[in-house]
Motif scaffolding. Structure first.
Motif, short mmCIF file in Angstrom:
data_model
loop_
_atom_site.label_atom_id
_atom_site.label_comp_id
_atom_site.label_asym_id
_atom_site.label_seq_id
_atom_site.Cartn_x
_atom_site.Cartn_y
_atom_site.Cartn_z
N ALA A 181 -23.60 -31.98 -112.48
CA ALA A 181 -22.79 -31.58 -113.73
C ALA A 181 -21.50 -30.70 -113.50
CB ALA A 181 -23.86 -30.62 -114.45
N VAL A 182 -21.62 -30.02 -112.39
CA VAL A 182 -20.28 -29.45 -112.13
C VAL A 182 -19.14 -30.29 -111.48
CG1 VAL A 182 -19.29 -27.66 -110.46
CG2 VAL A 182 -21.43 -27.10 -111.59
N LEU A 226 -18.77 -33.24 -112.67
CA LEU A 226 -18.25 -33.88 -113.73
C LEU A 226 -17.34 -32.91 -114.79
CD1 LEU A 226 -21.40 -35.59 -115.41
CD2 LEU A 226 -19.63 -36.86 -114.41
N ILE A 227 -17.68 -31.62 -114.58
CA ILE A 227 -16.66 -30.80 -115.21
C ILE A 227 -15.53 -30.75 -114.47
CG2 ILE A 227 -16.07 -28.31 -115.58
CD1 ILE A 227 -19.10 -27.88 -116.24
N ALA A 228 -15.32 -30.57 -113.25
CA ALA A 228 -14.30 -30.69 -112.53
C ALA A 228 -13.36 -31.87 -112.72
CB ALA A 228 -14.61 -30.39 -110.64
N GLN A 229 -13.99 -32.98 -112.91
CA GLN A 229 -13.49 -34.15 -113.04
C GLN A 229 -12.97 -34.32 -114.76
OE1 GLN A 229 -15.57 -37.50 -111.79
NE2 GLN A 229 -16.29 -36.36 -109.96
N ASN A 230 -12.94 -33.08 -115.52
CA ASN A 230 -12.76 -33.18 -116.85
C ASN A 230 -13.68 -34.28 -117.33
OD1 ASN A 230 -11.13 -31.07 -117.04
ND2 ASN A 230 -9.31 -32.01 -116.33
N ASP A 261 -31.55 -42.77 -108.35
CA ASP A 261 -29.92 -42.19 -108.25
C ASP A 261 -29.92 -41.11 -109.19
OD1 ASP A 261 -29.36 -43.43 -105.89
OD2 ASP A 261 -28.76 -45.21 -107.23
N ILE A 262 -28.96 -40.07 -108.98
CA ILE A 262 -28.46 -39.14 -110.21
C ILE A 262 -27.29 -39.70 -110.48
CG2 ILE A 262 -27.73 -36.86 -110.40
CD1 ILE A 262 -29.39 -35.89 -108.29
N VAL A 263 -27.03 -40.07 -111.77
CA VAL A 263 -26.04 -40.75 -112.48
C VAL A 263 -25.56 -39.68 -113.57
CG1 VAL A 263 -26.57 -42.93 -111.80
CG2 VAL A 263 -27.47 -42.27 -113.81
N ASP A 264 -24.40 -40.09 -114.27
CA ASP A 264 -23.84 -39.52 -115.64
C ASP A 264 -24.07 -40.79 -116.45
OD1 ASP A 264 -20.76 -40.26 -115.56
OD2 ASP A 264 -21.45 -39.82 -113.34
N VAL A 265 -24.55 -40.51 -117.70
CA VAL A 265 -24.37 -41.36 -118.77
C VAL A 265 -23.73 -40.87 -120.15
CG1 VAL A 265 -26.15 -42.63 -120.13
CG2 VAL A 265 -26.79 -42.01 -117.78
#
Length: 69
Positions: free
Chosen positions: A33-34, A36-40, A52-56
């Protein structure tokens, strides 16, 4: 002859004390999560998918509505 014990209700409700695996998974979700925040990259949800840990995308998540009987 009676004992008093402290019980954390949240642990009891979800089935017991968190295991080391629970703690590692929670930390891994937090790290992702952090990142993702750093990548805006906002509007994303962190998930566990096929090992796997992914973002959706939240939009993708909201397209699928599941109920519990």
């Amino acid at each position: 002859g009676l004992d008093n014990r402290v019980t954390v209700l949240g642990h009891l409700q979800r089935g017991g004390k968190p295991t080391s695996r629970d703690r590692v998974l929670a930390c891994s979700f937090g790290v992702h999560a952090v990142e993702l925040i750093a990548q805006n990259k906002f509007g994303q949800m962190v998930a566990w998918r096929n090992g796997d840990i992914v973002d959706v995308s939240i939009d993708e998540v909201l397209k699928h509505y599941n109920t519990v009987d």
